[in-house]
Design a protein around this motif. Sequence first.
Motif, short mmCIF file in Angstrom:
data_model
loop_
_atom_site.label_atom_id
_atom_site.label_comp_id
_atom_site.label_asym_id
_atom_site.label_seq_id
_atom_site.Cartn_x
_atom_site.Cartn_y
_atom_site.Cartn_z
N GLN A 156 67.63 -42.54 16.70
CA GLN A 156 67.89 -43.98 16.57
C GLN A 156 67.04 -44.81 17.52
N LEU A 157 66.79 -44.29 18.71
CA LEU A 157 66.02 -45.03 19.71
C LEU A 157 64.81 -44.21 20.16
N ASN A 158 64.11 -43.64 19.19
CA ASN A 158 63.01 -42.72 19.52
C ASN A 158 61.86 -43.42 20.26
N LYS A 159 61.53 -44.65 19.88
CA LYS A 159 60.44 -45.36 20.54
C LYS A 159 60.81 -45.71 21.98
N GLU A 160 62.03 -46.20 22.18
CA GLU A 160 62.47 -46.56 23.51
C GLU A 160 62.55 -45.34 24.42
N LEU A 161 63.04 -44.23 23.86
CA LEU A 161 63.14 -43.00 24.64
C LEU A 161 61.75 -42.48 25.01
N ALA A 162 60.82 -42.57 24.08
CA ALA A 162 59.45 -42.13 24.34
C ALA A 162 58.81 -42.96 25.45
N LEU A 163 59.06 -44.27 25.44
CA LEU A 163 58.53 -45.14 26.49
C LEU A 163 59.10 -44.77 27.86
N MET A 164 60.40 -44.53 27.90
CA MET A 164 61.03 -44.19 29.17
C MET A 164 60.51 -42.86 29.71
N LYS A 165 60.24 -41.92 28.80
CA LYS A 165 59.67 -40.64 29.23
C LYS A 165 58.24 -40.83 29.70
N TYR A 166 57.47 -41.62 28.99
CA TYR A 166 56.06 -41.83 29.33
C TYR A 166 55.92 -42.44 30.72
N PHE A 167 56.79 -43.41 31.03
CA PHE A 167 56.72 -44.08 32.33
C PHE A 167 57.53 -43.36 33.41
N GLU A 168 58.05 -42.18 33.06
CA GLU A 168 58.79 -41.34 34.00
C GLU A 168 60.00 -42.06 34.59
N LEU A 169 60.74 -42.72 33.72
CA LEU A 169 61.95 -43.44 34.13
C LEU A 169 63.18 -42.55 34.04
N ILE A 170 63.11 -41.51 33.21
CA ILE A 170 64.28 -40.66 32.96
C ILE A 170 63.88 -39.19 32.95
N TYR A 171 64.88 -38.35 33.08
CA TYR A 171 64.71 -36.93 32.78
C TYR A 171 66.00 -36.46 32.12
N ILE A 172 65.91 -35.43 31.30
CA ILE A 172 67.07 -34.93 30.53
C ILE A 172 67.41 -33.53 31.00
N LYS A 173 68.69 -33.35 31.33
CA LYS A 173 69.17 -32.05 31.78
C LYS A 173 70.58 -31.84 31.26
#
Length: 421
Positions: free
Chosen positions: A366-383
Amino acid sequence: MKNSIKNTFLYNIVDSLVTKTFESSVNIIKTSKDDSKFDHINSKLSYLLYIHVPFCDNLCPFCTFHKYQHNIKESNNYFENLREEIKILKSHNVKINSVYIGGGSPLINADELIKTIKLVKELFCVEDISCESDPNHIELNIIEKLKGLVKRLSIGIQSFDDTLLKDMGRYDKFGNSEDIINRVKKIVGVLPQTSIDLIFNLPNQGEESLKNDINIAKSLGVNQIVTYPLMNSKLNSKFLEQFIPNTNRENFYNIICEMLKDYNQNNMWSFSKDEYNLDDEYISKHNEYIGLGSGAFSYLQGNLFVNAFNLKEYEELLKSKKDTIIAKSAFSQKEQALYYLLSTLFSGSLSLENYKKMFGKELEVQLNKELALMKYFELIYIKDETIFLTKKGSYVFIIMMSSFYSQMDRVRAMFRQKRVL
């Protein structure tokens, strides 16, 4: 240089994203006679109840919240109306698990406030009640009357720097830093939890002033320290235009996080001394909430409802319609999802499983573009199927939440009355 350009690009994207996401929040339409926020309440859920008390002795020029100069006759009448609205809410089979009383300065009329809190506790059997106050209304005899009624008191200090207090128009009304410190010391420990609010990135604020504010706050032994960035909007633009903008926001935030690293971080700008479940931002823990009182907002089933700001209109609607809303806005499903992402991640983490239960779709879809941006700018990590914010992400979410509140200020500005700043 490359990182600087990348960060500038990032912050521009963030501001644009928040503004675009919450365009619906200012796409306000007038409600019809048949509209009611109560029709959007789910009897199976428990809600946070926000109660607004719009009276202040001092109308601080930097503050963007809905408020009136205090008049005892008006506030007595207002609290009577507020208690009537609370009774109406109860008649709609609503469950309340937490209450936040904001303003204004709710303790400005302590006797009427206490009557109102007692009614809330009687009707909804709720123990988790938080209340705001300015430094003038935290006299020991008043706070002692709140025992058994209020769990958490939040005091709007803003700064212990006398020069900044003068800039903010607070020095003459609330006294110097020594006066304020002595008042806080006398009431710490009377209620289960005491919190103080500070503002950072104020005009003319330097590193040493900020560090001094944090050190004093820590020395007072309060349970929680909340450090808001200065909010910029049209409602305080005249105040801000007097000063050269402070460009140290990110540096100041890093200083705050370092100085309070021995505290528990409840959300991106709130720190608690002990492991209490304290949270100054009700939207980060409650995806939906009900607002009562003049100028209060409710967010229910993807709809933002706005209560009447004008006190006379608020009273007339209460008596005639039994609901005080005057306007509403509907969020699209995408906007609801982004709102959930912002408000939930602001507290530090987001469960992908809970997101799917909420929206029936994978966040990655649903929010693939927003999630990709956050990953690209190293704002988040998933665990472990949970999204967490990085250090940089924490600061970016400070910017995002500030931008969100600026959008809400645009709503307030639309209903601005002559007596309201």
